[in-house]
Write an enzyme that holds these catalytic residues in place. Structure first.
Site, PDB file in Angstrom:
ATOM      1  N   TYR A 196     -36.043 -25.941   6.832  1.00  0.00           N
ATOM      2  CA  TYR A 196     -36.732 -27.180   6.146  1.00  0.00           C
ATOM      3  C   TYR A 196     -37.976 -27.123   6.044  1.00  0.00           C
ATOM      4  O   TYR A 196     -38.365 -27.880   4.732  1.00  0.00           O
ATOM      5  CB  TYR A 196     -36.760 -28.065   7.536  1.00  0.00           C
ATOM      6  CG  TYR A 196     -35.627 -28.717   8.190  1.00  0.00           C
ATOM      7  CD1 TYR A 196     -34.263 -29.256   8.017  1.00  0.00           C
ATOM      8  CD2 TYR A 196     -35.372 -27.710   9.759  1.00  0.00           C
ATOM      9  CE1 TYR A 196     -33.177 -29.840   8.420  1.00  0.00           C
ATOM     10  CE2 TYR A 196     -34.719 -28.171  10.303  1.00  0.00           C
ATOM     11  CZ  TYR A 196     -33.407 -29.256  10.393  1.00  0.00           C
ATOM     12  OH  TYR A 196     -32.233 -29.298  10.559  1.00  0.00           O
ATOM     13  N   HIS A 229     -30.589 -27.653  -0.755  1.00  0.00           N
ATOM     14  CA  HIS A 229     -32.158 -28.977  -0.697  1.00  0.00           C
ATOM     15  C   HIS A 229     -33.176 -27.774  -1.746  1.00  0.00           C
ATOM     16  O   HIS A 229     -33.970 -28.497  -2.928  1.00  0.00           O
ATOM     17  CB  HIS A 229     -32.534 -29.418   0.058  1.00  0.00           C
ATOM     18  CG  HIS A 229     -32.258 -30.793   0.235  1.00  0.00           C
ATOM     19  ND1 HIS A 229     -30.788 -30.961   1.932  1.00  0.00           N
ATOM     20  CD2 HIS A 229     -32.542 -31.909  -0.291  1.00  0.00           C
ATOM     21  CE1 HIS A 229     -30.971 -32.203   1.577  1.00  0.00           C
ATOM     22  NE2 HIS A 229     -31.632 -32.624   0.096  1.00  0.00           N
ATOM     23  N   GLN A 261     -44.381 -36.978   2.172  1.00  0.00           N
ATOM     24  CA  GLN A 261     -43.861 -35.377   1.838  1.00  0.00           C
ATOM     25  C   GLN A 261     -44.227 -35.189  -0.117  1.00  0.00           C
ATOM     26  O   GLN A 261     -45.004 -35.038  -0.030  1.00  0.00           O
ATOM     27  CB  GLN A 261     -42.595 -35.217   1.893  1.00  0.00           C
ATOM     28  CG  GLN A 261     -42.165 -34.382   3.904  1.00  0.00           C
ATOM     29  CD  GLN A 261     -40.977 -34.417   3.328  1.00  0.00           C
ATOM     30  OE1 GLN A 261     -40.501 -33.681   2.605  1.00  0.00           O
ATOM     31  NE2 GLN A 261     -40.798 -33.892   4.851  1.00  0.00           N
TER      32      GLN A 261
END
Length: 342
Positions: free
Chosen positions: A286, A311, A100
């Site tokens: 996510y 996050h 990522q």
């Protein structure tokens, strides 16, 4: 030099990965302090160390503080370069999280890039390989970005040893997106196991199938079993699909572990997916994290996520340091939210 406090938000590794990736891409030098100060073991762990090293090689950067346990790092990037890049975590550190980070600048390198990463493909606190393949990539494709991803071998905790190969053509054109409402024709998935009896993967799939079918959705779950992984393990990844379309998907997953029944693995993933689908949001929690650097770079984008996470807010904070974009978040942590960037 852009200064970032690694204790911001949840104080985890996401700050390091996203900040270093954007530093490599933009050419802006980075000074990072208090790395992973919010974790039980602060500082760089093998996974984070390897991500930063790989980004340094990709951008020919001058780096200080690049060692295990370090809580401070400076990163002064040079020009990005294509070619071949090999990363061996030597633990079950997440292949997906390293990839990522590398993907963010790699789409924009002047020449093709081949990346091979060895580590954990299906481990805790990270997207499994199949999520990356069947959820992340279709969403990025809707933004004009393409990547060829191939699983060579799975690696589970604690042995690792999984191998993933990625091929990326450089000079790609990033497009803004507006992703709001989820569309669903069917649900697909992959249930897999290695170094375990085949019925483990079959029971995971059956439990998920029963849960999803009872909710009225067509379901197709592929069962995969082999003994090629260095250590035993199992997992299940599910995702939604719209037939004959590149509409982005939402996904969910669950990992097996000693003492955890296969039926629990299947039910966990299915229930997680159903809860996400009920929100009607185009992106799961996510993907809400992962898409932030891309919409920061593209601008003029808006997305609806099934659940706003710390996050996500951390990634927004970092992206605003490296770009002139301004984000607007309509929603609270733990709830459905719409994220807009100018």
């Amino acid at each position: 030099m852009i200064e970032i406090d690694g204790s911001f938000g949840e104080g985890g590794g996401a700050i390091l990965r996203v900040a270093t990736a954007l530093s490599a891409l933009t050419g802006k030098a980075l000074a990072l302090d208090n790395i992973r100060s919010g974790r039980t073991k602060p500082g760089l762990m093998p996974q984070h160390l390897n991500a930063a090293r790989a980004l340094a090689r990709l951008s020919q950067a001058e780096v200080t503080g690049l060692e295990l346990g370090s809580t401070q790092m400076t990163f002064k990037p040079g020009p990005l370069q294509g070619g071949k890049l090999e990363v061996d975590v030597q633990t079950a550190g997440s292949v997906s999280l390293i990839l990522q980070a590398l993907m963010i600048p790699s789409f924009f390198v002047d020449s093709p890039l081949e990346i091979t990463i060895t580590g954990g493909t299906d481990v805790r606190w990270a997207p499994p390989f199949d999520y990356l393949q069947h959820v992340t990539l279709p969403v990025l494709k809707s933004m004009g970005l393409k990547l060829e991803l191939k699983l060579i071998q799975r690696g589970y905790y604690p042995r690792g040893g999984g191998i993933v190969h990625a091929g990326i053509d450089g000079k790609q054109q990033l497009q803004p997106v507006n992703l709001y409402d989820l569309e669903i024709d069917c649900i697909r998935g992959i249930s897999h196991s290695s170094q375990l009896p085949r019925h483990v993967a079959e029971r995971q799939a059956r439990a998920a199938q029963e849960e999803l079918s009872s909710a009225g959705y067509p379901v197709e779950i592929e069962v995969k079993h082999d003994n090629s992984s260095p250590g035993p393990g199992s997992a299940l990844v599910l995702w939604t699909e719209v037939k004959n379309s590149n509409v982005p998907r939402v996904g969910a997953s669950s990992l097996g572990k000693p003492g955890k029944k296969a039926e629990i693995v299947g039910k966990e993933a299915a229930c997680d997916l159903l809860q996400t689908m009920e929100t009607g949001a185009a992106l799961d929690r996510y993907m809400g994290d992962q898409i932030i650097p891309y919409i920061a770079l593209a601008g003029s984008s808006s997305v609806k996520v099934s659940q706003l996470t710390p996050h996500t807010l951390t990634n927004i904070h970092v992206c605003q340091k490296f770009t002139d974009r301004k984000f607007q978040v309509d929603g609270r942590v733990g709830e459905v939210a719409t994220i807009t960037v100018d």
